[in-house]
Each structure stands twice: as structure tokens, then as C-alpha cells.
Design a protein around this motif. Structure first.
Motif, PDB file in Angstrom:
ATOM      1  N   ARG A   6       0.860  -1.181   0.000  1.00  0.00           N
ATOM      2  CA  ARG A   6       0.000   0.000   0.000  1.00  0.00           C
ATOM      3  C   ARG A   6       0.900   1.236   0.000  1.00  0.00           C
ATOM      4  NH1 ARG A   6      -2.289   0.828   4.314  1.00  0.00           N
ATOM      5  NH2 ARG A   6      -4.326   1.650   3.650  1.00  0.00           N
ATOM      6  N   VAL A   7       0.757   2.071  -1.038  1.00  0.00           N
ATOM      7  CA  VAL A   7       1.680   3.182  -1.268  1.00  0.00           C
ATOM      8  C   VAL A   7       0.963   4.520  -1.136  1.00  0.00           C
ATOM      9  CG1 VAL A   7       3.343   4.215  -2.873  1.00  0.00           C
ATOM     10  CG2 VAL A   7       3.007   1.733  -2.853  1.00  0.00           C
ATOM     11  N   LEU A   8       1.644   5.459  -0.471  1.00  0.00           N
ATOM     12  CA  LEU A   8       1.179   6.846  -0.423  1.00  0.00           C
ATOM     13  C   LEU A   8       2.140   7.694  -1.237  1.00  0.00           C
ATOM     14  CD1 LEU A   8      -0.469   9.257   0.694  1.00  0.00           C
ATOM     15  CD2 LEU A   8       1.069   9.251   2.682  1.00  0.00           C
ATOM     16  N   LEU A   9       1.600   8.498  -2.170  1.00  0.00           N
ATOM     17  CA  LEU A   9       2.400   9.421  -2.972  1.00  0.00           C
ATOM     18  C   LEU A   9       2.292  10.824  -2.381  1.00  0.00           C
ATOM     19  CD1 LEU A   9       1.402   8.341  -6.611  1.00  0.00           C
ATOM     20  CD2 LEU A   9       3.419   7.648  -5.307  1.00  0.00           C
ATOM     21  N   VAL A  10       3.433  11.493  -2.204  1.00  0.00           N
ATOM     22  CA  VAL A  10       3.446  12.894  -1.784  1.00  0.00           C
ATOM     23  C   VAL A  10       4.205  13.654  -2.861  1.00  0.00           C
ATOM     24  CG1 VAL A  10       3.996  14.539   0.037  1.00  0.00           C
ATOM     25  CG2 VAL A  10       3.449  12.166   0.637  1.00  0.00           C
ATOM     26  N   GLU A  11       3.458  14.237  -3.783  1.00  0.00           N
ATOM     27  CA  GLU A  11       4.021  14.841  -4.992  1.00  0.00           C
ATOM     28  C   GLU A  11       3.104  15.970  -5.439  1.00  0.00           C
ATOM     29  OE1 GLU A  11       5.682  16.199  -7.945  1.00  0.00           O
ATOM     30  OE2 GLU A  11       6.744  14.330  -7.443  1.00  0.00           O
ATOM     31  N   ASP A  12       3.658  17.204  -5.580  1.00  0.00           N
ATOM     32  CA  ASP A  12       2.805  18.349  -5.916  1.00  0.00           C
ATOM     33  C   ASP A  12       2.515  18.477  -7.399  1.00  0.00           C
ATOM     34  OD1 ASP A  12       5.503  19.036  -6.379  1.00  0.00           O
ATOM     35  OD2 ASP A  12       4.999  21.168  -6.311  1.00  0.00           O
ATOM     36  N   GLY A  34      -3.350   6.675  -1.620  1.00  0.00           N
ATOM     37  CA  GLY A  34      -3.609   8.105  -1.488  1.00  0.00           C
ATOM     38  C   GLY A  34      -2.532   8.914  -2.159  1.00  0.00           C
ATOM     39  N   SER A  35      -2.865  10.176  -2.445  1.00  0.00           N
ATOM     40  CA  SER A  35      -1.909  11.077  -3.077  1.00  0.00           C
ATOM     41  C   SER A  35      -2.054  12.458  -2.437  1.00  0.00           C
ATOM     42  CB  SER A  35      -2.161  11.156  -4.583  1.00  0.00           C
ATOM     43  OG  SER A  35      -1.197  11.969  -5.223  1.00  0.00           O
ATOM     44  N   CYS A  39       3.068  19.047   2.272  1.00  0.00           N
ATOM     45  CA  CYS A  39       3.564  18.391   3.487  1.00  0.00           C
ATOM     46  C   CYS A  39       2.410  18.112   4.455  1.00  0.00           C
ATOM     47  CB  CYS A  39       4.604  19.262   4.167  1.00  0.00           C
ATOM     48  SG  CYS A  39       6.187  19.380   3.318  1.00  0.00           S
ATOM     49  N   ALA A  40       1.526  19.103   4.618  1.00  0.00           N
ATOM     50  CA  ALA A  40       0.420  18.947   5.559  1.00  0.00           C
ATOM     51  C   ALA A  40      -0.497  17.802   5.147  1.00  0.00           C
ATOM     52  CB  ALA A  40      -0.366  20.253   5.659  1.00  0.00           C
ATOM     53  N   GLN A  41      -0.822  17.741   3.851  1.00  0.00           N
ATOM     54  CA  GLN A  41      -1.664  16.657   3.374  1.00  0.00           C
ATOM     55  C   GLN A  41      -0.962  15.306   3.527  1.00  0.00           C
ATOM     56  OE1 GLN A  41      -2.619  17.641  -0.677  1.00  0.00           O
ATOM     57  NE2 GLN A  41      -4.027  19.306  -0.108  1.00  0.00           N
ATOM     58  N   GLY A  42       0.335  15.278   3.215  1.00  0.00           N
ATOM     59  CA  GLY A  42       1.084  14.036   3.327  1.00  0.00           C
ATOM     60  C   GLY A  42       1.131  13.520   4.752  1.00  0.00           C
ATOM     61  N   ASP A  43       1.324  14.432   5.704  1.00  0.00           N
ATOM     62  CA  ASP A  43       1.373  14.041   7.105  1.00  0.00           C
ATOM     63  C   ASP A  43       0.022  13.500   7.553  1.00  0.00           C
ATOM     64  OD1 ASP A  43       2.502  13.720   9.646  1.00  0.00           O
ATOM     65  OD2 ASP A  43       1.927  15.734  10.272  1.00  0.00           O
ATOM     66  N   ALA A  44      -1.046  14.173   7.156  1.00  0.00           N
ATOM     67  CA  ALA A  44      -2.387  13.736   7.554  1.00  0.00           C
ATOM     68  C   ALA A  44      -2.734  12.378   6.955  1.00  0.00           C
ATOM     69  CB  ALA A  44      -3.422  14.782   7.123  1.00  0.00           C
TER      70      ALA A  44
END
Length: 235
Positions: A6-12, A34-35, A39-44
Motif C-alpha cells: 500500500r503506497v502513499l504518494l506525496v508529490e505536488d 492516497g496522493s 507536506c500537511a496533506q502528506g502528514d495527515a
């Protein structure tokens, strides 16, 4: 443990995020849960979704991915985090590794390299799940991806030909065996066989088990542990 990742992407960059999602999900056992674009969205999302793997950009609109990684580590989050970024300066790479980044991919990268990243994560996670609560050096080396070897200079008292015979006898055993059993098969004393078996454990070619439930000290049993194979490429 399942091989599903299960992968989370943090990319603007939404285009880049979409391309990365498509590359990842070519593997049916990989699911982007999730994507996030900040930073705030990624942390949440990291807290809410509890992903197995996080792919994190460095340059984000509200801060640095390196700062977010540092925040996660200081909070005790041990999730595998890989930096995927155009930041190719040595300082960023060193800082990411110092804060426990699992991997670091510099844009542009190939789909093959991304698949190898996921395969390494999967192998680490499966090895971690199979490990006992307390690990020895050989188990830790396998978890870290260190390839053990018995080549080079052997410790004093370890003869290479005898070592090969002991290793072969252990590999031929259908189940975990004691040092005494290996000694009988190879023609060695129990103590000598034990010394060679312990060397194989340190080299990652044998696994030590303890047999409990009997009076006295638990019996030491050894089983063959083949060298880890390179994970298959997914793409």
C-alpha cells in the motif's frame, strides 16, 4: 504477511503523480492508497492511511519533504520512505539518508528502477515479518539486504573443506538438526560440528532454532538457510 504493498504518494506535480501511480499499479499487488500535494496533506494521510511505503518529493509548496521525513522519524514512524525528487545535490541525499530514507530516486528515473524499489521494500517487509522479536546478526543482515558470504579469509580453526561438508550435510537434512547429528553425518565431534554450524549462522547460511519444552537447557537446532535471491523485477 501479504505481498500486497500500500503506497502513499506525496508529490505536488499532478502529472508526475499520475505517471508514478500508473507505473506502480502495473504490479497487481501494489495499490496507491492516497496522493498528497503538500507536506500537511502528506502528514495527515500518512497517519490516517498507515501505508506500507511512502514516495516523497523534496520540494513541496508548504515546505521540504526532508523536513517531513525528519518529523516522521522524530515521532517514531518507521514506515519505509523513499525520496523521489529532482533534488540531485549531495547535501539533500545525505540528509535524506541520515533521516532514514529507504531509497532515493532522482527524476527522471526509469520504471524499472521504481519497480526495483518496490521489490526491495517488499522483500524487507516480508523478512521483517518472518524475524523473531529478537534477531541475531545474520537475521539483521538479511533484513538490511546485506548479502552474506563465506568467501575470503575464514576465522582461525575453520577449514574450508570441512565447512563445505558441514554446509552440505545441513542442506541435505530434511528438518532442523542438532550439532551432534551433523557431527555423526560428517564424522566430527559434537563440539567441532557446533563450531562450524555457528560459523554458518553468522554467515547467514544457517538458522538457529531453540527447542523448548524439555527439562534443562533448550536444545539448539540448525536448519539450512540459502542465500537470499535477488527479487524479480516487476516491470
Amino acid at each position: 504477511m501479504s505481498s500486497r504493498v500500500r503506497v502513499l504518494l506525496v508529490e505536488d506535480d499532478l502529472r508526475v503523480a499520475r505517471v508514478n501511480r500508473d507505473l506502480l499499479e502495473r504490479d497487481p499487488d501494489v495499490h496507491v492508497v492516497g496522493s498528497a500535494a503538500t507536506c500537511a496533506q502528506g502528514d495527515a494521510l500518512a497517519q490516517a492511511l498507515q501505508p506500507d511505503l511512502i514516495l516523497l518529493d523534496v520540494h513541496l509548496p508548504d515546505g521540504s519533504g526532508l523536513g517531513l521525513l525528519r518529523h516522521w522519524r522524530s515521532a517514531g514512524r518507521t514506515t519505509d520512505v523513499a525520496l523521489i525528487t529532482a533534488a540531485d545535490d549531495e547535501a539533500s541525499v545525505r540528509l535524506a539518508l541520515a533521516h532514514g530514507a529507504f531509497d532515493y530516486l532522482i527524476k527522471p528515473f526509469t520504471g524499472q528502477r521504481l519497480a526495483e524499489l518496490v521489490a526491495r521494500h517488499r522483500a524487507r517487509r516480508l523478512n521483517s515479518a518472518a524475524s523473531a522479536p529478537r534477531v541475531d546478526q545474520a537475521s539483521l543482515d538479511r533484513l538490511l539486504g546485506v548479502t552474506p558470504t563465506t568467501s575470503g579469509v575464514l576465522p582461525r580453526g575453520i577449514d574450508p573443506h570441512t565447512l563445505d561438508r558441514v554446509a552440505q550435510a545441513l542442506a541435505d537434512a530434511a528438518q532442523a538438526v542438532s550439532a551432534e547429528e551433523i557431527g555423526d553425518r560428517v564424522g566430527l565431534s559434537r563440539v567441532t560440528a557446533w563450531r562450524y554450524l555457528e560459523h554458518l549462522v553468522r554467515a547467514g547460511q544457517a538458522q538457529l532454532d531453540h527447542q523448548y519444552g524439555q527439562a534443562g537447557r533448550p536444545a539448539k537446532l540448525y536448519r539450512h538457510c540459502p542465500l537470499p535471491q535477488k527479487p524479480e523485477r516487476l516491470l
